[in-house]
Motif scaffolding. Structure first.
Motif, short mmCIF file in Angstrom:
data_model
loop_
_atom_site.label_atom_id
_atom_site.label_comp_id
_atom_site.label_asym_id
_atom_site.label_seq_id
_atom_site.Cartn_x
_atom_site.Cartn_y
_atom_site.Cartn_z
N TYR A 166 72.03 60.92 30.88
CA TYR A 166 72.48 59.75 31.63
C TYR A 166 72.02 58.48 30.91
CZ TYR A 166 73.23 63.15 35.39
OH TYR A 166 73.64 64.24 36.14
N LYS A 167 72.97 57.60 30.65
CA LYS A 167 72.69 56.36 29.94
C LYS A 167 71.83 55.42 30.80
CE LYS A 167 75.38 57.48 26.42
NZ LYS A 167 75.87 58.80 26.85
N LYS A 168 71.07 54.55 30.13
CA LYS A 168 70.12 53.69 30.83
C LYS A 168 70.81 52.82 31.86
CE LYS A 168 66.46 50.26 30.15
NZ LYS A 168 65.65 49.49 29.18
N ASP A 169 71.93 52.18 31.51
CA ASP A 169 72.59 51.29 32.46
C ASP A 169 73.11 52.07 33.66
OD1 ASP A 169 74.59 52.57 31.04
OD2 ASP A 169 75.85 50.80 30.81
N ASN A 170 73.54 53.30 33.44
CA ASN A 170 74.01 54.16 34.52
C ASN A 170 72.87 54.52 35.48
OD1 ASN A 170 74.89 57.52 35.03
ND2 ASN A 170 76.19 55.86 35.74
N VAL A 171 71.71 54.85 34.90
CA VAL A 171 70.55 55.22 35.70
C VAL A 171 70.03 54.02 36.50
CG1 VAL A 171 68.14 55.98 35.58
CG2 VAL A 171 69.87 57.12 34.19
N LEU A 172 69.99 52.86 35.87
CA LEU A 172 69.50 51.67 36.57
C LEU A 172 70.43 51.26 37.70
CD1 LEU A 172 68.06 49.48 33.67
CD2 LEU A 172 66.93 51.20 35.09
N ALA A 173 71.74 51.42 37.48
CA ALA A 173 72.70 51.14 38.56
C ALA A 173 72.51 52.12 39.71
CB ALA A 173 74.13 51.22 38.03
#
Length: 394
Positions: free
Chosen positions: A186-193
């Protein structure tokens, strides 16, 4: 007379284990070199030298009674401090030994956390595809397992679908990145969202939603992708870790739970983990192996071999016409079956002595999981069989 659900689990093995046992019998019949077994995630790369060195040092230098005796129920204090210091050095997580509970691998970690948190009537969300034993681990809690589809092409977390799935009964969400069975990270921006969404849902429903990060494959990332340490981004987090993959020690069953210092009612949260371990009989993880991992805390096996296998397998199968999810991590290739029925596809693969796992039990019918933690030579020898299988569908 006996607990019905547990009788069922005992009689019906997981498809992975069932296929692995079939492979063992088939190898005895026609020779191991003639069976292309991609069924199980059993590391083929040996443990690093530090593991054997640590064992020798402990046996030679450590008091024998103490070495094989009980540690504290939650684990040896020095080992837990070593683990906490390593996590802080890597991720600046602000934890201490008192945030760590040593376990018999990731399975025990997950079982402990689920039983510490979940009760009858609660809901636990998992993202497809997911490790099927999650359902087994939470069976005794009485909670309901809720499956959520990922983004269709990327297999990233689908924020909209996750938002729709979370409701007042949601008490836990489990994520697994790098993912078993897809290999997706899971990409960082996806996880943070995703973390932002969880915070919003906590406010909406007025109670904690606990995030469980299942991380046995954290060290197995082959591309330039940052894995956020979730304790730093979401307060109500438990991290479940295992050294099975990073140090190639699956049979030794050693890992840990991290309870975030910022979790709701921290003292009760950690006490619940300790109490859950006690109730399940998961106290005092193997004492010698606790000390071994403390001596090897910053080491991993040679995971570059898995990257080599990933590149060879993915490139070869896609050239043959297979549709594969690109795996940034773990050691699995998620392959779309060439017919709707993935179990039928896996049975046809057996005729070519190819053992691949239908992904129906992972929540992803129509796919099969191919485990590439094998000798590279096995992949090379198996490619003609994969080609012959693909040609049957042309």
């Amino acid at each position: 007379m006996y607990t019905e659900s547990l009788v069922k689990f005992g009689k019906v093995r997981s498809e992975i284990r069932d296929l692995f046992e079939y492979g063992m019998k088939r190898k005895a019949e026609i020779g191991a070199e003639n069976v292309f077994d991609f069924s199980i995630g059993n590391p083929s790369v040996p443990a690093p030298d530090c593991v054997n060195d640590a064992i020798k040092e402990l046996v030679d230098d450590f008091d024998a009674v103490a070495l094989h005796g009980y540690t504290s129920a939650q684990g040896d204090a020095n080992v837990r401090e070593t683990v906490a210091n390593y996590i802080n050095d890597k991720f600046n997580a602000g934890i201490s030994a008192d945030n760590i509970y040593m376990t018999c691998g990731a399975a025990a970690s997950l079982s402990i956390v689920m039983n510490a948190v979940l009760q009858a009537g609660d809901e636990c969300i998992v993202i497809k595809p997911y490790f099927p034993e999650y359902g087994v681990f939470l069976e005794r809690t009485g909670a309901k397992l809720v499956e959520v589809d990922p983004e269709e092409k990327t297999f990233q977390i689908d924020i909209e679908k996750m938002s729709s799935a979370i409701n007042e009964k949601t008490k836990m969400v489990v994520i697994n990145s790098p993912n078993n069975p897809s290999g997706v990270v899971y990409k960082k921006d996806n996880v943070l969202a995703f973390c932002k969404l969880l915070k919003e849902k906590e406010e909406e429903y007025g109670h904690p939603i606990f995030l469980v990060s299942d991380e046995p494959y954290r060290a197995l990332v082959y591309d330039d992708i940052e894995l956020p340490y979730l304790i730093n981004h979401y307060d109500n987090t438990f991290v479940c870790y295992s050294y099975s993959k990073a140090l190639s020690l699956p049979g030794e069953r050693i890992g840990y739970v991290v309870v975030s210092p910022k979790i709701a009612n921290y003292e009760d949260a950690y006490a619940a983990v300790c109490g859950s371990g006690r109730a399940l009989g998961y106290v005092c993880a193997p004492a010698m192996w606790q000390r071994v991992i403390a001596k090897c805390i910053d080491k991993t096996s040679d995971v570059s071999i898995y990257k080599k296998n990933r590149d060879l397998f993915y490139n070869s199968l896609t050239e043959m016409g297979y549709e594969c999810v690109y795996p940034d991590g773990a050691f699995y290739l998620f392959v779309k079956a060439m017919e709707d029925d993935s179990r039928a596809f896996a049975e046809k693969a057996k005729k070519h002595e190819l053992l691949v796992v239908p992904a129906d039990s992972f929540g992803a019918p129509g796919y099969v999981r191919v485990s590439y933690c094998v000798n590279t030579e096995q992949i090379e020898r198996a490619l003609p069989a994969f080609k012959a299988l693909a040609e049957e569908y042309k």
